[in-house]
Design a protein around this motif. Structure first.
Motif, short mmCIF file in Angstrom:
data_model
loop_
_atom_site.label_atom_id
_atom_site.label_comp_id
_atom_site.label_asym_id
_atom_site.label_seq_id
_atom_site.Cartn_x
_atom_site.Cartn_y
_atom_site.Cartn_z
N ILE A 330 -0.01 5.36 -1.87
CA ILE A 330 0.68 4.51 -0.88
C ILE A 330 -0.03 3.17 -0.74
CG2 ILE A 330 1.24 4.30 1.58
CD1 ILE A 330 1.70 7.32 1.60
N ARG A 331 -1.34 3.22 -0.66
CA ARG A 331 -2.10 1.97 -0.50
C ARG A 331 -1.94 1.05 -1.72
NH1 ARG A 331 -8.61 1.57 0.65
NH2 ARG A 331 -8.71 -0.73 0.75
N SER A 334 1.72 -0.26 -1.87
CA SER A 334 1.99 -1.18 -0.76
C SER A 334 1.27 -2.50 -0.96
CB SER A 334 1.57 -0.53 0.57
OG SER A 334 0.17 -0.29 0.57
N THR A 338 2.96 -6.09 -1.21
CA THR A 338 2.52 -7.13 -0.27
C THR A 338 2.07 -8.40 -1.00
OG1 THR A 338 1.81 -5.43 1.30
CG2 THR A 338 0.92 -7.64 1.61
N LEU A 352 8.73 1.31 -4.12
CA LEU A 352 9.16 1.85 -2.81
C LEU A 352 9.45 3.35 -2.90
CD1 LEU A 352 11.51 -1.04 -1.60
CD2 LEU A 352 9.24 -0.42 -0.71
N ILE A 355 6.19 5.13 -2.83
CA ILE A 355 5.63 5.15 -1.47
C ILE A 355 6.35 6.18 -0.61
CG2 ILE A 355 5.42 3.78 0.65
CD1 ILE A 355 4.93 1.33 -1.11
#
Length: 496
Positions: A330-331, A334, A338, A352, A355
């Motif tokens: 997830i990190r 993401s 970002t 996505l 995630i």
């Protein structure tokens, strides 16, 4: 923390073992004290038996004395009146029985006078057989020197020359120089001793009343009177057998008779103040057994707690690893989104999706942790209610499908639409999620995981005649894989 718990468990186990040792030592001490008290009580009862035998012997000697003295006094008087004349025959011998109720007059068969220096023996009454005469001449001088009691002024001899039982009573007169010289006496049938002993034993208490505690004489004990040849002279009507038996002599100057008294074991409690100490062995063994059982249960619980602690540690270690992987995914994705590092819209959608997939996986792991925590605190409550299995199973499969697809697995369900069972929907959902997660995680790539159920005898079960779906087989494979991985982790820790 784990090592601290292990050490604490070891300390508690040692303390429990020491507690059992202390309990055993106290039990042994209590048993020894009880045995000592019982030995003291037995010693007191044996002393009581010795006292009873001594009382019987003393009273028997007194009865014999008071029965023998009057005829001896009459013979002594006849000798003093006419020392040169023969002694009166038994039928001519007259005497008072004093306070004594029993008279020897009918039983006297021979009266005699004997010079202890020359051995001259003169008799009146029945003729003595030669063997009895020789026995009397040989026995009286020796008996006078060794046994005769000058303070009582009388002596008795019981013998059986050539098997002929004889009982002789005599007194000895001194000459002018104070030397015991002339024996005067008589011979009676030995059966005369029995009524004398009966008077001594049946008209008096066996023990002093302060010691008997109200126990009746006839139920307190038994008596046997024998002579030195072992012949019974008297035996009480009822005989008892107990370890509290004593024997005493009635007196060598009374014919060498012996009195044996036996206290009845059943009345021993009443003869001891407070009663005989009861055996504490069953109670002590029972308490030690109970203590051992409790300590064994405590040790078992400690061992079980230690095992649960190890399992909990392994579980937390495994869950930490499982949590780290989705969080890292997830990190990473993401941060990619970002920082705008995606190169296309398709790559953005894929990031996505990953995630979302890892978030679902993380949610599933957290729910498992919460369920485990509630189970440990015993706060989990199962509330069965009518539940349609088909929509519930489909809901679980739809939610788990992204995770299964990420690992190349396909999910399928075969559940009748009208199959309704009493169950807790949340518990069923959690159970299915765990099964599917294990099947997907440890099963082969490209597999099809099927969830199926059918109605049978009013309950829902796997279809008959076929394996319990592929979930069961995959679960077995997953269990073996987890076991291998756990062993590998333990070996790695051992090497470290």
């Amino acid at each position: 923390m784990s090592r601290f718990r292990v050490r604490r468990g070891a300390v508690v186990a040692v303390l429990l073992v020491l507690a059992f040792g202390v309990a055993a030592a106290l039990g042994i001490q209590a048993y020894g004290t009880a045995r000592y008290h019982r030995a003291q009580a037995d010693r007191v009862l044996r002393d009581y038996a010795a006292l009873a035998a001594a009382r019987v012997a003393q009273r028997s000697a007194s009865e014999i004395y008071y029965a023998v003295v009057p005829p001896l006094k009459a013979l002594k008087h006849a000798h003093e009146v006419a020392p040169r004349k023969p002694l009166p025959a038994p039928k001519d011998l007259h005497f008072d029985t004093m306070e004594h109720e029993f008279s020897l007059a009918p039983y006297i068969r021979v009266t005699f006078r004997m010079d202890l220096k020359t051995g001259a023996l003169n008799t009146s009454g029945q003729t003595l057989p030669p063997a009895v005469r020789r026995w009397l001449i040989d026995t009286l001088p020796v008996h006078t020197r060794t046994v005769y009691d000058t303070s009582w002024h009388m002596g008795t001899v019981l013998g059986q020359p050539d098997g002929d039982r004889r009982y002789v009573a005599y007194t000895v007169l001194r000459d002018s120089q104070g030397v015991l010289r002339t024996a005067l006496g008589f011979e009676v049938q030995p059966i005369v001793l029995k009524p004398l002993v009966v008077q001594a034993t049946e008209k008096f208490d066996l023990l002093p009343r302060p010691l008997t505690g109200g126990v009746q004489y006839d139920s307190m004990g038994s008596i046997i009177i024998t002579d030195r040849y072992g012949t019974e002279i008297y035996r009480s009507a009822v005989q008892y057998t107990s370890p509290f038996t004593a024997r005493d002599t009635i007196g060598t100057d009374m014919g060498n008779l012996f009195a044996q008294a036996t206290l009845r074991g059943a009345v021993a409690d009443k003869l001891i103040i407070g009663g005989l100490p009861k055996s504490r062995l069953p109670l002590i063994l029972g308490m030690l057994g109970l203590t051992a059982a409790l300590i064994g249960t405590a040790l078992f619980q400690l061992r079980r707690e230690s095992q649960l602690t190890r399992l909990r540690t392994d579980f937390i270690s495994g869950v930490s690893h499982e949590l780290r992987t989705p969080l890292a995914q997830i990190r990473m994705f993401s941060e990619t989104l970002t920082l705008g590092r995606v190169r296309s819209e398709e790559e953005r959608r894929r990031s996505l999706a990953i995630i979302d997939q890892e978030a679902r996986r993380l949610t599933h792991l957290v729910e498992n942790l919460l369920h485990f925590s509630r189970s440990e605190r015993q706060t989990t409550h199962i509330t069965p209610e009518p539940t349609a299995l088909a929509p519930l199973v489909q809901e679980v499969l739809d939610g788990f499908a992204p995770l299964a697809a990420a690992r190349g697995a396909t999910l399928a369900a075969t559940v009748p639409e009208d199959l309704v069972v009493p169950a807790d929907p949340g518990a069923v959902r959690q159970m299915l999620l765990n099964l599917l997660d294990n099947a997907v995680k440890y099963g082969p790539a490209g597999q099809v995981v099927r969830v199926s159920a059918t109605r049978h005898n009013g309950s829902a079960r796997y279809p008959a005649g076929r394996p319990r779906t592929r979930v069961g087989a995959v679960l077995a494979a997953g269990a073996r894989s987890r076991l291998v991985r756990r062993r590998q982790r333990h070996r790695a820790r051992g090497r470290a």
